[in-house]
Design a protein around this motif. Structure first.
Motif, mmCIF file in Angstrom:
data_model
loop_
_atom_site.group_PDB
_atom_site.id
_atom_site.type_symbol
_atom_site.label_atom_id
_atom_site.label_comp_id
_atom_site.label_asym_id
_atom_site.label_seq_id
_atom_site.Cartn_x
_atom_site.Cartn_y
_atom_site.Cartn_z
ATOM 1 N N PHE A 121 7.805 3.949 8.513
ATOM 2 C CA PHE A 121 7.403 5.080 7.680
ATOM 3 C C PHE A 121 6.407 4.665 6.623
ATOM 4 O O PHE A 121 6.485 3.611 6.030
ATOM 5 N N SER A 122 5.416 5.535 6.454
ATOM 6 C CA SER A 122 4.400 5.256 5.452
ATOM 7 C C SER A 122 4.795 5.950 4.163
ATOM 8 O O SER A 122 5.439 6.996 4.177
ATOM 9 N N THR A 123 4.461 5.359 3.060
ATOM 10 C CA THR A 123 4.806 5.952 1.781
ATOM 11 C C THR A 123 3.934 5.358 0.701
ATOM 12 O O THR A 123 3.418 4.253 0.846
ATOM 13 N N HIS A 124 3.718 6.112 -0.368
ATOM 14 C CA HIS A 124 3.165 5.466 -1.551
ATOM 15 C C HIS A 124 4.174 5.509 -2.685
ATOM 16 O O HIS A 124 3.868 5.182 -3.817
ATOM 17 N N ILE A 125 5.404 5.946 -2.358
ATOM 18 C CA ILE A 125 6.471 5.918 -3.359
ATOM 19 C C ILE A 125 7.264 4.638 -3.133
ATOM 20 O O ILE A 125 8.103 4.555 -2.244
ATOM 21 N N THR A 126 6.947 3.629 -3.916
ATOM 22 C CA THR A 126 7.454 2.300 -3.576
ATOM 23 C C THR A 126 8.951 2.145 -3.827
ATOM 24 O O THR A 126 9.561 1.263 -3.255
ATOM 25 N N THR A 127 9.535 3.020 -4.656
ATOM 26 C CA THR A 127 10.987 2.905 -4.852
ATOM 27 C C THR A 127 11.737 3.187 -3.554
ATOM 28 O O THR A 127 12.857 2.715 -3.376
ATOM 29 N N ASP A 128 11.115 3.933 -2.640
ATOM 30 C CA ASP A 128 11.750 4.181 -1.344
ATOM 31 C C ASP A 128 12.012 2.872 -0.604
ATOM 32 O O ASP A 128 12.920 2.774 0.204
ATOM 33 N N LEU A 129 11.150 1.894 -0.854
ATOM 34 C CA LEU A 129 11.180 0.676 -0.050
ATOM 35 C C LEU A 129 12.059 -0.395 -0.645
ATOM 36 O O LEU A 129 12.517 -1.286 0.045
ATOM 37 N N GLU A 130 12.270 -0.307 -1.972
ATOM 38 C CA GLU A 130 12.845 -1.445 -2.673
ATOM 39 C C GLU A 130 14.178 -1.886 -2.105
ATOM 40 O O GLU A 130 14.508 -3.043 -2.103
ATOM 41 N N ARG A 131 14.970 -0.940 -1.617
ATOM 42 C CA ARG A 131 16.259 -1.322 -1.078
ATOM 43 C C ARG A 131 16.264 -1.402 0.445
ATOM 44 O O ARG A 131 16.727 -2.374 1.020
ATOM 45 N N SER A 132 15.771 -0.357 1.082
ATOM 46 C CA SER A 132 16.083 -0.187 2.506
ATOM 47 C C SER A 132 15.129 -0.856 3.484
ATOM 48 O O SER A 132 15.531 -1.155 4.599
ATOM 49 N N ALA A 133 13.876 -1.045 3.101
ATOM 50 C CA ALA A 133 12.923 -1.545 4.087
ATOM 51 C C ALA A 133 13.175 -3.018 4.378
ATOM 52 O O ALA A 133 13.340 -3.824 3.474
ATOM 53 N N ASP A 134 13.236 -3.354 5.671
ATOM 54 C CA ASP A 134 13.380 -4.760 6.066
ATOM 55 C C ASP A 134 12.021 -5.440 6.073
ATOM 56 O O ASP A 134 11.886 -6.581 5.669
ATOM 57 N N PHE A 135 11.024 -4.703 6.560
ATOM 58 C CA PHE A 135 9.678 -5.264 6.692
ATOM 59 C C PHE A 135 8.678 -4.392 5.948
ATOM 60 O O PHE A 135 8.899 -3.193 5.763
ATOM 61 N N ILE A 136 7.594 -5.010 5.558
ATOM 62 C CA ILE A 136 6.499 -4.304 4.901
ATOM 63 C C ILE A 136 5.208 -4.603 5.660
ATOM 64 O O ILE A 136 4.958 -5.758 6.017
ATOM 65 N N THR A 137 4.433 -3.562 5.888
ATOM 66 C CA THR A 137 3.068 -3.774 6.340
ATOM 67 C C THR A 137 2.165 -3.103 5.322
ATOM 68 O O THR A 137 2.313 -1.914 5.039
ATOM 69 N N TYR A 138 1.294 -3.883 4.734
ATOM 70 C CA TYR A 138 0.462 -3.409 3.638
ATOM 71 C C TYR A 138 -0.986 -3.356 4.127
ATOM 72 O O TYR A 138 -1.564 -4.376 4.491
ATOM 73 N N ILE A 139 -1.518 -2.131 4.176
ATOM 74 C CA ILE A 139 -2.904 -1.924 4.604
ATOM 75 C C ILE A 139 -3.742 -1.674 3.362
ATOM 76 O O ILE A 139 -3.404 -0.827 2.533
ATOM 77 N N ASN A 140 -4.810 -2.421 3.230
ATOM 78 C CA ASN A 140 -5.653 -2.302 2.041
ATOM 79 C C ASN A 140 -7.104 -2.157 2.482
ATOM 80 O O ASN A 140 -7.658 -3.059 3.099
ATOM 81 N N ASP A 141 -7.692 -1.009 2.169
ATOM 82 C CA ASP A 141 -9.100 -0.763 2.492
ATOM 83 C C ASP A 141 -9.402 -1.053 3.963
ATOM 84 O O ASP A 141 -10.369 -1.735 4.287
ATOM 85 N N GLY A 142 -8.552 -0.553 4.840
ATOM 86 C CA GLY A 142 -8.817 -0.657 6.275
ATOM 87 C C GLY A 142 -8.428 -1.966 6.926
ATOM 88 O O GLY A 142 -8.579 -2.124 8.130
ATOM 89 N N SER A 143 -7.927 -2.936 6.145
ATOM 90 C CA SER A 143 -7.473 -4.162 6.814
ATOM 91 C C SER A 143 -6.047 -4.496 6.407
ATOM 92 O O SER A 143 -5.529 -4.020 5.404
#
Lengths: 336, 129
Positions: free
Chosen positions: A202-224
């Motif tokens: 799931f994509s989000t810009h609300i980072t508190t959503d991720l702080e607990r539940s996300a196992d992995f992060i994929t961070y896309i910045n300016d197309g890369s």
């Protein structure tokens, strides 16, 4: 950790060197080009991955590429072990999708939405669908246009969960939701993956959503791709340093992944392995900086710190180019 | 077993879990051979990521406190409690050595150092005797 509970499928998603080039921005006002360059990441079965990045970084483009809503220019995508183009139909029966705005026809009732979706999925269970409607407090007789934003999201979620989808793809599902609805959604996702047979992107810009539940992060910045991997390691990879205004040398600037200077000090985001070098590169030589432990303070950055200090905006700021004014409230973002 | 996660403590969640399991083993709340909740059930209960629990369990296994048995789960090691106790005693000795060294550098006599220890113990509400 070699559980085969994923039903033989090791990866829910494998994205390999995927790229997309748009000749110009949708609006076309500035003739700006956008491209997503060679993005590669894996989501193992049984986990939740958060897709993060500033608006316009390419998160939604990536999701549209997964769903084959736009045609990719390069790379390969495997969803649940299947090629997302060659086996598109088989992939889509096992995929659940939630967008930030409803894809149902506004005049349809909730019940009608279910009836319209059911024939598309061989595994559709009307019982499960009705259970979710009840659980989410969705009235089958209500029209889509009468539902709040949160309720529309829940309707899409009910559809996604009623055909035994193995991978849920959610594009900004929490935008516009209050804290209770967000919490409810995150709880639901945690239940969904608990058996190890289901995965979530799931994509989000609300980072508190991720702080607990996300196992992995994929961070896309300016197309890369900026980072992909376990969330804990992402948070552990950086140190946030603070210091007095102007007390940052040229060498320190080049060591910082991101730097924000303001009238009363600076914030610098530094990779863990470069903190020693950063401390040793003070303006007046290594000894004074190292001898005075109070000169720079250090802390573990949160998601928002990492994002605001590393995010690149592809658009140039309009008008005001970010000159620091006397007030500390006005910040300039300085690219390292 | 009681496990509470604070999201504002600033301490990483895996460390919070590790510390609370260490405390439970040391206090005898968790005994040798006892099974811990499975990775996925604990993650689900605490609403935290599965990888976070995995990391906490793996690090405690490396410390010799827990044992992962393939296909069965995670258990408290039979020597876990003793090993932790020894580690803590070792910490006490190391820190006392440091205190003595610092005291000698600062010209603090041994009687004064004893007094300081008593004061420190007195200031700590959980210290007894």
């Amino acid at each position: 950790m070699n559980d085969n509970s994923g039903g033989g499928i090791q990866y829910a998603l494998r994205v390999n060197d995927v790229g997309k080039h748009y000749p110009s921005d949708k609006g076309g006002s500035q003739g700006r080009t956008f491209s997503l360059d060679g993005v590669t990441f894996d989501l193992p079965m049984g986990y939740i991955m958060g897709l993060i990045g500033p608006n316009g970084a390419g998160k939604s483009t990536l999701i549209r590429l997964l769903l084959n809503m736009v045609k990719r220019d390069q790379g390969s995508i495997k969803i649940l072990g299947m090629d997302n183009l060659l086996q598109e139909e088989a992939v889509k029966t096992q995929l659940g999708v939630v967008f930030d705005t409803s894809y149902f026809i506004n005049l349809w009732t909730v019940d009608r939405c279910g009836k319209a979706m059911a024939p598309l999925y061989p595994n559709w269970s009307q019982t499960v669908f009705l259970d979710y409607l009840q659980r989410f407090g969705l009235d089958p007789a209500k029209k889509v246009k009468e539902l709040s934003r949160g309720m529309q999201m829940k309707l899409m979620l009910a559809v996604a969960l009623s055909h035994d989808a193995r991978l849920l793809v959610l594009d900004e599902p929490t935008s516009g939701l209050d804290v209770l609805a967000r919490d409810e959604l995150m709880n639901l996702l945690a239940d969904y993956i608990a058996d190890g047979r289901h995965s979530v992107l799931f994509s989000t810009h609300i980072t508190t959503d991720l702080e607990r539940s996300a196992d992995f992060i994929t961070y896309i910045n300016d197309g890369s791709l900026y980072y992909t991997g376990p969330r804990d390691e992402f948070e552990d990879a950086f140190v946030l340093l603070h210091g007095a205004p102007g007390d940052v040398s040229q060498a320190q600037r080049s060591l910082a992944l991101g730097l924000r200077e303001f009238s009363t000090g600076f914030d610098a985001l530094v990779a863990v392995e470069h903190v020693g070098a950063f401390l040793a590169a003070g303006q007046d030589g290594p000894t004074t900086a190292l001898a005075d432990p109070d000169r720079y303070s250090q802390e573990r950055p949160g998601f928002d710190d990492i994002l605001r200090l590393t995010a690149r905006r592809s658009k140039a700021p309009q008008g005001n180019t970010g000159v620091v004014t006397a007030a500390a409230d006005y910040d300039t973002e300085v690219e390292a | 077993m009681k496990l509470i996660i604070s999201s504002i403590s600033g301490q990483p969640i895996y460390q919070q879990i590790e510390q609370q399991i260490r405390d439970a083993v040391l206090s005898g709340e968790l005994v040798a051979g006892q099974a811990l909740p499975s990775l996925r059930s604990l993650a689900k209960e605490l609403r935290i990521s599965v990888l976070t629990v995995t990391r906490a369990y793996n690090e405690l296994a490396q410390e010799g406190l827990l044992e992962n048995i393939q296909g069965k789960g995670t258990f408290v090691m039979s020597q876990g409690s003793e090993r932790m106790h020894e580690q803590l005693l070792e910490q006490v000795r190391t820190n006392l050595d440091r205190a003595v060294n610092a005291a000698m550098q600062a010209d603090v006599g041994m009687d004064a150092l004893h007094d300081m220890l008593d004061q420190a113990a007195g200031a700590n509400p959980t210290a007894t005797g």
